[in-house]
Design an enzyme around this catalytic site. Structure first.
Site, PDB file in Angstrom:
ATOM      1  CE  LYS A 288      29.272  -4.779 114.208  1.00  0.00           C
ATOM      2  NZ  LYS A 288      30.044  -3.952 113.260  1.00  0.00           N
TER       3      LYS A 288
HETATM    4  C1  LIG Z   1      31.191  -2.861 113.592  1.00  0.00           C
HETATM    5  C2  LIG Z   1      32.282  -2.676 114.558  1.00  0.00           C
HETATM    6  C3  LIG Z   1      32.671  -1.402 115.020  1.00  0.00           C
HETATM    7  C4  LIG Z   1      32.144  -0.122 114.427  1.00  0.00           C
HETATM    8  O1  LIG Z   1      30.788   0.082 114.609  1.00  0.00           O
HETATM    9  P1  LIG Z   1      30.125   1.339 113.872  1.00  0.00           P
HETATM   10  O2  LIG Z   1      28.743   1.386 114.469  1.00  0.00           O
HETATM   11  O3  LIG Z   1      30.113   1.021 112.419  1.00  0.00           O
HETATM   12  O4  LIG Z   1      30.898   2.528 114.193  1.00  0.00           O
HETATM   13  C5  LIG Z   1      33.637  -1.324 115.993  1.00  0.00           C
HETATM   14  N1  LIG Z   1      34.222  -2.421 116.506  1.00  0.00           N
HETATM   15  C6  LIG Z   1      33.899  -3.656 116.086  1.00  0.00           C
HETATM   16  C7  LIG Z   1      34.567  -4.833 116.706  1.00  0.00           C
HETATM   17  C8  LIG Z   1      32.925  -3.828 115.093  1.00  0.00           C
HETATM   18  O5  LIG Z   1      32.613  -5.065 114.667  1.00  0.00           O
END
Ligand SMILES: *Cc1c(COP(=O)(O)O)cnc(C)c1O
Length: 388
Positions: free
Chosen positions: A189
């Protein structure tokens, strides 16, 4: 074949950390307080201010954030939560963990986000909530979704995992649009602390409950216990979890948050360069940014036209052969084994087509203009070669 001077592959994503992150992490390690503590509190305060939310509650990931949120909805077997299938599987898994059933609805093929019409059609007497996802960083149609939710007296939860810094008609995602929004700080992210998550809400009672549940529903915080001048004994008021972020991760997050304007500017610049290049290609449809919305380009996900000179999979392989890493477009959760029991396919043609026809291209802060040109040039070449 256009070849790259460096022998390394261009990754699809890469976090951006500098000496400032290292320094603050070292400070935390030396302080002796590494678990959830003052740095987590500081990150929460800064994050709440940044997005414009009353409360921000840090947790260990967006998946655990969503899990906690589903817990407080108090779902019973058979209770339904509406969500897109075109998302990371965590979107649906948290509903199952919370004791409910995901009901997948199709997306708008242009925005990749929940289609409000499909949401309204999917509402039944068992619907308990609507989960909107701001897919790859473009805000969902919140005004329309909130209007539908209000008519049916349903809460709207936002899986805002990829949406830090994205804006919806002048307000950042996480400033109250829905009831609760959940963000991710995982390694891919824009704002990353390795793993990590943040929940924002304007509701005092919900914020308090989430704070307790993330730490085994303990009646008092570690900080309160630590600073007490008389002995105190905590109580555990309900069945909770350990979903805490560490101060080590929070230190990284604090510095990343301060960098965010710069990270977002560079992403938007690189995304605009891709879009400009692909317009003239004619077979790769760039992502859109509707009026009033600000995309953060967490991922740059164009779609191949039906009559493209090359298939999506062949394009991915040809790029990999040239040292360029890509990913397929966002997955369709309903195709994965845990969710195949219901025959969703008939209901989700846009989601399935997007998963099959879109591609995620390299986009990250330290991607140089030259490396991006290399990606663009190769796509152009691959598309103009005669089909074998
Ligand atoms: C990255 C992501 C997640 C999961 O996030 P984590 O912090 O890795 O648990 C959930 N939903 C979406 C749409 C994502 O892009």
């Amino acid at each position: 074949m256009t070849t790259q001077s460096a022998t390394t592959t261009i990754p699809v994503s890469r976090p951006f950390f500098g000496p400032e992150e290292e320094a603050l992490v070292a400070q935390v390690l030396r302080s002796g307080w590494v678990a959830q503590g003052p740095r987590v509190t500081e990150l929460e305060k800064r994050f709440a201010e940044y997005v414009g939310a009353k409360h921000a509650i840090a947790v260990s990931s967006c998946a655990t954030a969503l899990h906690l949120v589903m817990t407080i909805l108090g779902l019973h077997p058979g209770d339904e939560v509406i969500c897109p299938s075109l998302s990371f599987i965590a979107t649906a898994n948290c509903i199952v963990h919370g004791g409910g059933t995901p009901v997948f609805v199709d997306v708008d093929p242009v925005t990749y986000n929940l289609s409000p019409e499909r949401v309204e059609e999917a509402i039944t007497p068992r619907t308990r909530a609507i989960m909107a996802v701001h897919q790859v960083g473009l805000p969902a149609a919140m005004n329309e979704i909130l209007a539908i939710a209000a008519r049916h007296n349903l809460p709207v939860i936002e899986d805002a995992a990829p949406a830090v810094g994205a804006e919806y008609f002048g307000r950042r995602i996480g400033a109250p649009h829905g009831l609760i929004a959940c963000f991710s700080f995982d390694g891919r992210k824009i704002l990353s602390s390795g793993e990590g998550g943040m929940i924002t809400t304007g509701d005092d009672a919900i914020a308090g409950r989430l704070r307790k549940l993330r730490t085994q529903a303990m009646s008092m915080s570690d900080a309160a216990r630590h600073s007490a001048r008389q002995i105190v004994f905590e109580q555990y008021d309900e069945v909770g979890h350990n979903f805490r972020l560490t101060d080590i991760q929070a230190a990284v997050g604090i510095v990343q948050l301060s960098r965010l304007p710069e990270l977002l500017t560079r992403r938007r610049y690189l995304a605009a360069r891709y879009t400009e290049a692909f317009r003239s290609l004619g077979w790769l449809i760039p992502p859109t940014e509707p009026q009033g919305l600000v995309h953060n380009y967490q991922s740059y996900m164009p779609r191949l036209k039906k009559d493209s000179p090359i298939s999506r999979d062949d394009l991915m392989q040809a790029l990999l052969d040239r040292g360029i890493s890509t990913r397929r477009g966002v997955m369709s959760i309903h195709r994965e084994p845990p969710y195949r029991a219901v025959k969703w396919d008939r209901l989700l043609p846009e989601s399935a087509a997007l998963t099959d026809e879109s591609i995620i291209l390299p986009l990250f802060h330290s991607l140089t203009d030259q490396d991006q040109d290399f990606v663009i040039e190769n796509i152009r070449e691959i598309g103009s070669a005669p089909r074998s």
